[in-house]
Write a protein that holds these residues in place. Structure first.
Motif, short mmCIF file in Angstrom:
data_model
loop_
_atom_site.label_atom_id
_atom_site.label_comp_id
_atom_site.label_asym_id
_atom_site.label_seq_id
_atom_site.Cartn_x
_atom_site.Cartn_y
_atom_site.Cartn_z
N ARG A 1 -3.34 -8.39 -2.63
CA ARG A 1 -2.28 -8.44 -3.64
C ARG A 1 -2.11 -9.81 -4.25
O ARG A 1 -1.89 -9.96 -5.46
CB ARG A 1 -0.97 -7.95 -3.01
N GLY B 1 -9.44 -8.52 -5.88
CA GLY B 1 -8.20 -7.85 -5.55
C GLY B 1 -8.37 -6.65 -4.64
O GLY B 1 -7.39 -6.04 -4.22
N ASP C 1 -3.60 -3.97 3.99
CA ASP C 1 -3.23 -5.17 3.25
C ASP C 1 -4.03 -6.33 3.82
O ASP C 1 -4.29 -6.39 5.03
CB ASP C 1 -1.73 -5.44 3.41
N ALA D 1 0.42 -3.52 -8.69
CA ALA D 1 1.56 -4.19 -8.08
C ALA D 1 2.71 -3.19 -7.93
O ALA D 1 2.82 -2.23 -8.69
CB ALA D 1 2.00 -5.37 -8.94
N ILE E 1 -3.87 -4.74 -10.50
CA ILE E 1 -4.38 -5.89 -9.78
C ILE E 1 -5.83 -6.10 -10.23
O ILE E 1 -6.68 -5.24 -10.04
CB ILE E 1 -4.31 -5.69 -8.26
N VAL F 1 -6.59 -4.13 0.27
CA VAL F 1 -6.00 -4.58 -0.99
C VAL F 1 -5.57 -6.03 -0.85
O VAL F 1 -4.87 -6.39 0.10
CB VAL F 1 -4.80 -3.71 -1.41
N ARG G 1 4.03 -4.32 -1.38
CA ARG G 1 3.99 -4.94 -2.71
C ARG G 1 2.80 -4.47 -3.54
O ARG G 1 2.48 -5.07 -4.55
CB ARG G 1 3.99 -6.48 -2.60
N TRP G 2 2.15 -3.38 -3.14
CA TRP G 2 1.08 -2.81 -3.95
C TRP G 2 1.05 -1.30 -3.80
O TRP G 2 1.63 -0.73 -2.88
CB TRP G 2 -0.29 -3.41 -3.60
#
Length: 225
Positions: A177, A47, A32, A85, A188, A175, A145-146
């Protein structure tokens, strides 16, 4: 005797602390953008920050006018990656994996679950346009959250040495997000790097490639070297 009264934390602070305690520290990627991750050469797609290396050919996926995924071509193999997402407190790979298996079987292919380097993955064989079928590996990773979906085909799907290289790409993806509200499973959006936009306009639609994922893939556009 007077005792110092403990300061009460606001509900928002308590919720943030509880959520942080519920998210375990990640020991490997995909990463992330808000957490520490190892440095290496990556192309910034907005993204997603995609690792690049010598011998890679990278193309982007379109869904209408929106860039939603990327394809890495390497050693007669292909890796296709999409980021979506996902809910804050639950992953969606179990659900997506069941949907993919059903879709493969409906298309006349076969699919079975097996343990892979990222956990449970889907080993499938899907009908090829040239006849017969082709092996495909569906990999899913639930992040904060992804959700990242990776599809490996070609030699790498059959256990060739190139599999480790493409797995390394998945492991080093970052990623991004973002903070905007998004529905679960909403793609995304990616963007073309500035240095590649001019080349994309000159190349137009790009070259056709075989469809490695029959579920929602768009045509490829500009190559990034």
């Amino acid at each position: 005797m007077f005792r110092r009264r403990r300061r009460e934390e606001s509900p928002a602070v308590k919720a943030a602390v509880e959520e942080a305690e519920q998210v375990p520290a990640r020991e490997s990627g995909p990463w992330d953008s808000e957490e520490p991750y190892p440095e290496r050469e990556r192309v910034d797609l907005g993204g997603m920050r995609l690792p690049v290396d010598a011998g890679f050919e990278i193309q982007l996926n379109l869904a209408g006018e929106q860039i939603v995924g990327a394809v890495v071509l390497y050693d007669e193999s292909a890796l296709q990656v999409h980021a979506f997402a996902a809910p804050k407190r639950s992953g969606i790979w179990d659900e997506v994996r069941a949907e993919l298996a059903e879709g493969v079987k409906s298309a006349g292919g076969t699919a079975e679950e097996r343990e892979g380097p990222f956990g449970v993955e889907l080993a499938a064989r899907i009908p090829a346009e040239s006849g017969g079928d082709q092996p495909v590996r569906y990999i899913g990773v639930d992040g904060p959250r992804w959700f990242l979906r990776a599809v490996i085909s070609g030699r790498a799907a059959q256990g060739a040495d190139s599999a480790a290289t493409l797995e390394g790409v998945v492991r080093d993806i970052v990623v991004v997000r973002g903070d905007e509200p998004m529905a679960p499973k909403e793609a995304i959006e990616l963007r073309l790097p500035p240095e590649a936009r001019q080349g994309a306009e000159q190349q137009g639609g790009g070259r056709d490639k075989p469809d490695l994922n029959p579920f929602g893939r768009g045509p490829e556009i500009a190559e990034i070297r």
